[in-house]
Write a protein that holds these residues in place. Structure first.
Motif, short mmCIF file in Angstrom:
data_model
loop_
_atom_site.label_atom_id
_atom_site.label_comp_id
_atom_site.label_asym_id
_atom_site.label_seq_id
_atom_site.Cartn_x
_atom_site.Cartn_y
_atom_site.Cartn_z
N ILE A 45 24.76 32.48 20.36
CA ILE A 45 25.93 33.41 19.76
C ILE A 45 27.17 32.75 20.56
CG2 ILE A 45 26.60 35.22 18.55
CD1 ILE A 45 23.42 36.24 17.78
N ILE A 46 27.39 33.66 21.71
CA ILE A 46 28.03 33.17 22.29
C ILE A 46 28.49 31.91 22.77
CG2 ILE A 46 29.33 33.46 25.14
CD1 ILE A 46 27.77 36.38 24.60
N TRP A 47 28.02 31.22 22.85
CA TRP A 47 27.58 30.02 22.66
C TRP A 47 28.56 29.01 22.21
CZ3 TRP A 47 23.42 25.94 24.40
CH2 TRP A 47 23.52 24.36 24.23
N ASP A 48 28.08 29.44 20.64
CA ASP A 48 28.57 29.13 18.92
C ASP A 48 29.86 29.29 19.02
OD1 ASP A 48 26.25 27.58 18.68
OD2 ASP A 48 25.49 29.01 16.77
N MET A 49 29.86 30.79 19.85
CA MET A 49 31.75 31.13 19.54
C MET A 49 32.73 30.25 20.27
SD MET A 49 31.10 35.05 19.27
CE MET A 49 32.42 35.52 20.78
N TRP A 50 32.45 29.68 21.58
CA TRP A 50 33.15 28.58 22.17
C TRP A 50 32.71 28.12 22.18
CZ3 TRP A 50 30.90 24.49 25.35
CH2 TRP A 50 32.09 23.75 25.66
N ALA A 51 32.04 27.38 21.67
CA ALA A 51 31.73 25.83 21.04
C ALA A 51 32.48 25.36 19.85
CB ALA A 51 30.20 25.73 20.79
N VAL A 52 32.91 26.58 18.71
CA VAL A 52 33.78 26.16 17.43
C VAL A 52 35.13 26.51 18.16
CG1 VAL A 52 33.95 27.59 15.78
CG2 VAL A 52 31.57 26.80 15.88
N SER A 53 35.20 27.52 19.50
CA SER A 53 36.67 27.19 18.85
C SER A 53 37.51 26.29 19.83
CB SER A 53 37.15 28.74 20.19
OG SER A 53 36.86 28.56 21.56
N VAL A 54 36.29 25.68 20.20
CA VAL A 54 36.91 24.30 21.22
C VAL A 54 36.96 23.25 20.85
CG1 VAL A 54 36.92 25.73 24.30
CG2 VAL A 54 35.06 23.87 23.37
N GLY A 55 36.57 23.47 19.71
CA GLY A 55 36.10 22.24 18.16
C GLY A 55 35.15 21.38 18.86
N HIS A 56 33.61 21.56 19.54
CA HIS A 56 33.20 20.91 19.39
C HIS A 56 31.74 20.58 18.66
CE1 HIS A 56 33.14 19.49 24.39
NE2 HIS A 56 33.69 21.21 24.48
N TRP A 57 32.08 21.55 17.94
CA TRP A 57 31.10 21.74 17.02
C TRP A 57 31.51 22.04 15.56
CZ3 TRP A 57 27.13 23.75 20.05
CH2 TRP A 57 27.00 24.82 19.82
N SER A 58 31.36 22.14 14.01
CA SER A 58 32.13 23.04 13.29
C SER A 58 30.61 22.49 12.11
CB SER A 58 33.00 22.88 12.52
OG SER A 58 32.97 21.19 11.74
N PHE A 59 31.05 23.38 11.24
CA PHE A 59 29.81 24.21 10.17
C PHE A 59 30.41 23.60 9.17
CE2 PHE A 59 29.83 27.64 13.16
CZ PHE A 59 28.11 27.44 13.54
N ASN A 60 29.19 22.31 8.00
CA ASN A 60 29.82 21.98 7.29
C ASN A 60 29.95 22.65 6.34
OD1 ASN A 60 30.24 19.98 4.55
ND2 ASN A 60 28.31 18.68 5.29
N PRO A 61 31.00 22.96 5.35
CA PRO A 61 31.39 24.04 4.22
C PRO A 61 30.85 23.71 3.19
CG PRO A 61 33.09 22.32 4.83
CD PRO A 61 32.53 22.08 5.50
N ASP A 62 30.23 22.43 2.90
CA ASP A 62 29.36 22.29 2.18
C ASP A 62 27.74 23.02 2.30
OD1 ASP A 62 31.17 20.41 0.73
OD2 ASP A 62 30.42 18.44 1.48
N TYR A 63 27.36 23.46 3.07
CA TYR A 63 26.10 24.35 3.34
C TYR A 63 26.35 25.79 3.68
CZ TYR A 63 25.04 19.18 2.94
OH TYR A 63 24.46 18.28 2.61
N VAL A 64 27.34 26.67 3.66
CA VAL A 64 27.58 27.27 4.49
C VAL A 64 28.48 28.16 3.14
CG1 VAL A 64 27.31 27.61 6.58
CG2 VAL A 64 29.81 27.21 5.79
N ILE A 65 28.70 29.65 3.03
CA ILE A 65 28.81 30.31 1.89
C ILE A 65 30.69 30.14 2.49
CG2 ILE A 65 26.92 31.79 1.36
CD1 ILE A 65 27.75 34.04 2.08
N GLY A 66 30.90 30.47 3.31
CA GLY A 66 32.65 30.25 3.76
C GLY A 66 32.59 31.88 4.44
N ILE A 67 31.87 32.22 5.06
CA ILE A 67 32.03 33.96 6.14
C ILE A 67 31.89 33.68 6.93
CG2 ILE A 67 31.69 36.14 5.89
CD1 ILE A 67 31.40 36.55 3.06
#
Length: 139
Positions: A45-67
């Motif tokens: 979870i910490i790794w995901d937070m870091w990776a998203v914050s620096v732009g390494h990856w993101s979540f496809n908005p087509d497959y998540v509810i947006g929260i």
């Protein structure tokens, strides 16, 4: 409907786990579940937070509810609880189903641990594979 895909996946895993526990009257081993959460969920979870914050990856908005929580999709956080939960449930179910003195059960347990060790050694320290391999070997 596609936006519910990841959420449905996680909820299905949780329902399957609860069903297994209730159906076979098995008590969840909180020590094993806590071990799985601490070894897998917290670091990733910490790794995901870091990776998203620096732009390494993101979540496809087509497959998540947006929260989002802590900058990552709520489904991702749920994933890091649902998967250790189902894996712990499966492990406990199989362990309670097998006779602890059963040679086949002992062999399977040793093989799972060895496969985990092989994954950990051969992963070249690559995060997820390395940690999961070590967790399989240790737990």
């Amino acid at each position: 409907m596609a936006s519910l895909t990841y959420l449905i996946f996680n909820v299905s895993i949780i329902f399957f786990s609860v069903y297994m526990l209730k159906r076979f009257k098995i008590k969840l081993n909180l020590k094993a579940f806590t071990c799985a959460l601490l070894l897998v969920s917290v670091p990733f979870i910490i790794w995901d937070m870091w990776a998203v914050s620096v732009g390494h990856w993101s979540f496809n908005p087509d497959y998540v509810i947006g929260i989002n929580l802590f900058g990552i999709a709520i489904e991702e956080i749920l994933f890091f609880f649902s998967v250790p939960f189902v894996m712990t449930t499966i492990f406990i179910s199989l362990k309670s189903w097998n006779n602890p003195n059963d040679l086949a059960a002992k062999i399977i347990t040793v093989l799972v641990g060895l496969v985990g060790l092989i994954f950990a050694i051969s992963s070249d320290g690559r995060g997820y594979t390395h940690i999961i391999g070590l967790a399989s070997f240790i737990c």
